[in-house]
Write a protein that holds these residues in place. Structure first.
Motif: not given
Length: 507
Positions: A50-76
């Motif tokens: 959530d915070m990464l997304s908000r920072i990206s929005d404020v800075l107008h710079k995607p810090l993670i490749s939203v919608g393509n690659q970059g945010v994954n969940l590893r589930i046990e």
């Protein structure tokens, strides 16, 4: 992780300075403290999605490749869930309320608003046309619109990522004789016609032309005495209700949706002084006014019944007992009856009111089924309210997968969504396609681990997450922006009831 945090912190600091923001100004835009920003920039704080997304929005710079690659969940997976989870406020109500806030030239404060990608996209659109939006403590959201909006500055990139932008036409048609709205986006679920919006708004003097990936809106406002909706859709009803709110006199709307998000939009309009008769009915009576609406109002939308169904499905798929707090029971009643007939046991508290003053809530405890669920003889299908909610229907897929027998699920609303249900075969489910709208689900499934990317649709993507929660061993769910469109901090919240999920970022 420490090295990554320092690299990311340095990048954030450089981007902030390039934008000419002090740490204090940056913190205000993020809705956090200056000390928190200082820790982030020094690499001393782990950042949530959530915070990464908000920072990206404020800075107008995607810090993670939203919608393509970059945010994954590893589930046990394969772990039993337990404990209590409190629902967030409704995503679908939130986007409608953001659009409705354009009717008010005073200050609107929405209480406990969901911090999700769909909301962020609408906020980006509002800010681009001059609206001041500020997050307050407790997830409250303050909105101050200017006397004159700058529609020529509208952020088309953000607008195209959400279908909700269509609902800006109703509020704006009384202010502007001509404006453009980008083609609606959102989930890739096939061709979803906008004709019901066009036909309904024509009754209010709106002419809409489609050209170059934009809707060109020409408006000569008038008020119909009565309007019959071409389709009893949720966003269509909201759009028409917002148009009627500024049309002087009484408009009767027949075949309106009475779903939860429509009721919340009507509740907010009543706070603005708009007269709404029969809120919660399929025949609405709106008395609009030509006078400027300028009121300082506070409104609290109700909790999300679709999120409740997600947690219900996760509990059933993992054979767990959990308590879901603040469940809007009237919008889950038929779903629960179907589950009861399948053999599920649950208990609930007496109803109490949501903070909007009219939605009934309960605390719902789902009990373990111990593999005793049985498929229904009849098909399971969605309908307009008061049927099974169209967004709740997908969550019956993993439920039916752990029930003994064969279930026909009919998803008539969207061309492609039923096809996405077959993604669950990749985690062990037995699903056959009958046609683009119908699938057969045969249980009982023993879910298996997998490494998969999310499909480009919110509900089908979240079904994979549920399957992986139930599958013993390590699974990886990649590119989860789609899920974050509708669910806030979902990994953290699932972990609070016993899941084992790690959020991984590719920088």
């Amino acid at each position: 992780m420490v090295d990554k945090n320092h690299r990311l912190g340095n990048l954030i600091s450089e981007l902030r300075q390039m934008r000419g923001l002090t740490q204090s100004e940056f913190a205000e835009k993020l809705g956090t403290s200056q000390s928190a920003v200082n820790r982030i920039e020094k690499g001393g704080q782990n950042l949530s999605l959530d915070m990464l997304s908000r920072i990206s929005d404020v800075l107008h710079k995607p810090l993670i490749s939203v919608g393509n690659q970059g945010v994954n969940l590893r589930i046990e997976g394969g772990k039993e869930l337990g404990g209590e989870i409190t629902l967030k406020t409704s995503k679908n109500a939130a986007v409608g309320l953001l659009c409705a806030s354009l009717l008010n030239k005073g200050t609107t404060t929405f209480k406990s608003f969901p911090k999700i990608e769909e909301v962020y996209r609408i906020i980006e659109v509002l800010e681009s046309i001059g609206v001041k939006v500020k997050w307050l403590p407790g997830n409250d959201l303050e909105i101050k619109r200017p006397a004159k909006l700058k529609l020529d500055k509208l952020n088309a990139i953000a607008a195209r990522k959400t279908r909700s932008v269509l609902m800006m036409i109703g509020p704006l048609m009384h202010e502007f004789s001509e404006f453009k709205i980008p083609y609606a986006g959102g989930c890739k679920l096939g061709e979803r016609t906008v004709k019901p919006h066009l036909y309904s708004l024509e009754e209010f003097g709106v002419d809409i032309e489609s050209k170059n990936r934009f809707y060109r809106v020409l408006s000569k406002p008038k008020r119909p005495d009565k309007i019959v909706l071409y389709e009893s859709g949720d966003t269509v009803t909201e759009n028409v209700v917002m148009a009627a709110a500024k049309a002087p006199g009484k408009t009767i709307i027949q075949f309106a949706s009475s779903n939860y998000m429509v009721q919340d939009v009507c509740g907010y309009l009543q706070e603005l002084g708009v007269k709404v008769k029969n809120n919660g009915s399929t025949t609405l009576e709106i008395t609009g006014s030509a006078k400027e609406i300028k009121k300082d109002v506070v409104y609290a939308p109700a909790e999300d019944p679709i999120e409740a169904m997600f947690f219900l499905s996760a509990a059933i798929a993992t054979n767990s007992e959990i308590t879901i707090k603040r469940v809007p029971i009237d919008f889950l009643a038929l779903e629960l009856l179907k589950l009861k007939k399948m053999g599920l046991s649950y208990s609930q508290t007496k109803p109490y009111k949501a903070n909007n003053g009219f939605t009934d809530l309960v605390n719902l405890t789902v009990h373990k089924h111990n593999d005793k669920l049985v498929a229904l003889d009849e098909k399971i299908h969605a309908n307009i309210y008061p049927g099974i909610n169209q967004d709740n229907l997908p969550y019956f897929v993993p439920i039916c997968a752990v029930a003994r027998g064969r279930t026909l699920i009919h998803d008539w609303t969207y061309e492609n969504r039923a096809i996405y249900y077959t993604e669950l075969t990749k985690v062990g489910a037995n699903i056959e396609i009958a046609d683009p709208h119908r699938v057969y689900v045969t249980g009982r499934t023993k879910f298996t681990r997998a490494d998969l990317a999310c499909p480009p649709a919110l509900r089908p993507a979240s079904l994979l997450l549920i399957g992986m929660l139930a599958a013993p061993g390590k699974s990886m769910l990649r590119n989860v922006y789609t899920i974050n469109r509708g669910y806030e901090d979902i990994a953290k919240r699932l972990n609070s009831i016993g899941a084992d999920i790690e959020v991984l970022y590719d920088f």
